[in-house]
Scaffold this active site. Structure first.
Site, mmCIF file in Angstrom:
data_model
loop_
_atom_site.group_PDB
_atom_site.id
_atom_site.type_symbol
_atom_site.label_atom_id
_atom_site.label_comp_id
_atom_site.label_asym_id
_atom_site.label_seq_id
_atom_site.Cartn_x
_atom_site.Cartn_y
_atom_site.Cartn_z
ATOM 1 N N ASP A 169 0.816 -1.222 0.000
ATOM 2 C CA ASP A 169 0.000 0.000 0.000
ATOM 3 C C ASP A 169 0.846 1.268 0.000
ATOM 4 O O ASP A 169 0.307 2.364 0.121
ATOM 5 C CB ASP A 169 -0.948 -0.010 1.193
ATOM 6 N N TYR A 264 10.700 4.689 0.447
ATOM 7 C CA TYR A 264 11.600 3.755 1.146
ATOM 8 C C TYR A 264 13.041 3.825 0.638
ATOM 9 O O TYR A 264 13.955 3.305 1.267
ATOM 10 C CB TYR A 264 11.073 2.330 1.013
#
Ligand SMILES: NC(=O)c1ccc[n+]([C@@H]2O[C@H](COP(=O)([O-])OP(=O)(O)OC[C@H]3O[C@@H](n4cnc5c(N)ncnc54)[C@H](O)[C@@H]3O)[C@@H](O)[C@H]2O)c1
Ligand SMILES: O=P(O)(O)OC[C@H]1O[C@H](O[C@H]2[C@H](O)[C@@H](O)[C@@H](O)O[C@@H]2CO)[C@H](O)[C@@H](O)[C@@H]1O
Ligand SMILES: [Mn+2]
Length: 443
Positions: A169, A264
């Site tokens: 997600d 990330y």
């Protein structure tokens, strides 16, 4: 006869959000039954009773149940959501603190925290998929369990026949932030993306007129006009961890402006700065244990005591909606676009075809059809090749119980500076994961 939905790992603190999404779209997904499963009785009791009460007030036509018996849960299942965390957030905190002790990034899925997590999750996931293939071979398995990059590699190579999709997600979350900054509804934009899970880039952002909005965003970043994504959102909705993480997207975009990085990548682009930015004493897992873990179960207990969920808060949010929308796209053959972890098979033309990549796919009753991304630049290809080498060797180390392959994998992870550091962490992890890792490591 409608669809039986099952949630494995239903003690997850994200389950209430999924319940909200399932309830809101129950007719669209033809849900007639919902069974919650977890290996921990206390967790599945509280979440299962919460669900029974909630559904009795919102959708009394839907049959609910809960169990710790996997085969019972999977019997007759049509759609299975899987979101397990072996060792729970307590073991995640051990991962994070261990990495920080050795001066390396401690993070749930990136760096060596992800390595320890993968070697705990993969054996458990393979057991669940094996049982599902025996009990409900025609069911669709939609997996959220992390680390997706390595879980998907392990499942797709061990059970290629499984109707399983491994999803994340984070892309949709970041897309919603970017859409808000650009002044659009996320659903009105087409995001071109490629990468590995938690290791990807956006190449274009098209509106409905076919205009690419990424160049303007790039200009705003390089000119300093935009310094953070979260500024475009009500920062109060994001906790500090996510506020910092989404803001670091802009930092990464500025550093390498050809494509916008998934958040990330902060752990790989700026490993040293992340060591300064995030708290080593009170890690993310500590924060979740002190926060969500407590509030979600307090709410379940309150609803069970009052036997009513009428005034219960339930936030479906992006996490709950994404997996239910994906199930709906299969059930109704919508062929909508989702970012999914799939075997490459040429979607990225100049990347290992026998590797799981994370790319946009059209999802319908026949499954997933990846978009042809084409050839990617040398910079991204090289970063991905090292990371994929880490992921594949980590999976082999897990499946074989091979210390040597674990050592090889670790050195390929960009957050690990040396053999000595990597080995120090690995040796600690071996001791700390005796209850979860392949017993062959200890022979
Ligand atoms: N893919 C994504 O983008 C995404 C998003 C959010 C969470 N996650 C992942 O979903 C998983 C759950 O996250 P969470 O924060 O909800 O965790 P959580 O600790 O709140 O819940 C996980 C549950 O799994 C249960 N469990 C552990 N091993 C099990 C097994 N073998 N069979 C059945 N149940 C088992 C635990 O008892 C626990 O109740 C984690 O892997 C997390 O990283 C992924
Ligand atoms: O640190 P946690 O446990 O809160 O979250 C770890 C997960 O973070 C991402 O999922 C986020 C999502 O990106 C965010 O927008 C919001 O919806 O919360 C989700 C879960 O917290 C990531 O995609 C997952 O892989 C991580 O497990
Ligand atoms: Mn994710």
């Amino acid at each position: 006869m409608g669809n039986k939905f099952v949630i494995i790992g239903a003690g997850s603190t994200h389950t209430p959000g999924i319940l909200a999404a399932l309830t809101a779209k129950a007719d669209e997904i033809k849900m007639s039954e919902l069974c919650l499963h977890d290996i921990e009785y206390d967790r599945v009791y509280h979440m299962g009773e919460f669900n029974r009460i909630y559904m009795s007030e919102h959708r009394p036509d839907i049959k609910t149940s809960w169990t710790t018996d996997l085969k019972e849960a999977l019997t007759g299942a049509d759609y299975v959501f899987i979101q397990i965390r072996p060792g729970r957030n307590e073991q995640r905190a051990v991962d994070e603190h261990t990495c920080y002790k050795h001066g390396l990034i401690g993070q749930e899925t990136c760096g060596l925290g992800g390595f320890a997590f993968a070697l705990r999750t993969i054996p458990a996931i393979l057991e669940i998929v094996k049982t599902a293939l025996e009990v409900c071979p025609n069911a669709w398995l939609l997996n959220y369990s992390n680390p997706e990059a390595m879980v998907s590699e392990a499942v797709y190579r061990t059970y290629p026949q499984a109707k399983m999709l491994c999803i994340c997600d984070m892309p949709i979350s970041q897309q919603e932030q970017v859409a808000a900054y650009l002044g659009y509804d996320e659903k009105d934009l087409t995001f071109k993306y490629f990468g590995l899970n938690h290791f990807g880039w956006y190449t274009n952002i098209y509106n409905k007129k076919g205009e690419d909005l990424l160049p303007q965003l790039r200009e705003d970043v390089l000119s300093g006009k935009v310094t953070g994504l979260s500024a475009s959102q009500d920062a109060g909705k994001l906790d500090d961890y996510w506020f910092k993480t989404f803001n670091n997207v802009i930092k990464g975009f500025k550093a390498y402006p050809d494509f916008m990085p998934l958040c990330y990548l902060q752990y790989y682009y700026f490993h040293d700065e992340m060591m300064e930015q995030f708290d080593h004493e009170f890690t993310r897992a500590d924060s979740v244990l002190a926060g969500r873990e407590i509030t979600v179960y307090q709410e379940c207990k309150r609803v069970i005591e009052t036997q009513s969920a009428k005034d219960s808060y339930l936030i479906s949010g992006v996490h709950g909606n994404y997996i239910v929308d994906l199930a709906s796209s299969i059930i109704n053959d919508k062929r909508e676009r989702f970012i999914v972890n799939v075997m490459n098979n040429g979607a990225i033309g100049n990347f290992n075809h026998d590797a799981v990549v994370e790319v946009p796919c059209y999802v319908g009753a026949s499954g997933v059809e990846p978009v042809a991304v084409g050839y990617i630049p040398q910079f991204h290809k090289s970063l991905m090749e090292a990371q994929k080498g880490y992921e594949k060797l980590a999976v082999e180390a897990c499946l074989e119980g091979s210390y040597d392959k674990a050592l090889q994998a670790i050195l390929l992870n960009k957050t690990v500076p040396s053999y000595r550091k990597g080995k120090e962490v690995l040796d600690d992890f071996l001791e700390l994961n005796k209850d979860y890792w392949n017993p062959k490591f200890y022979k």
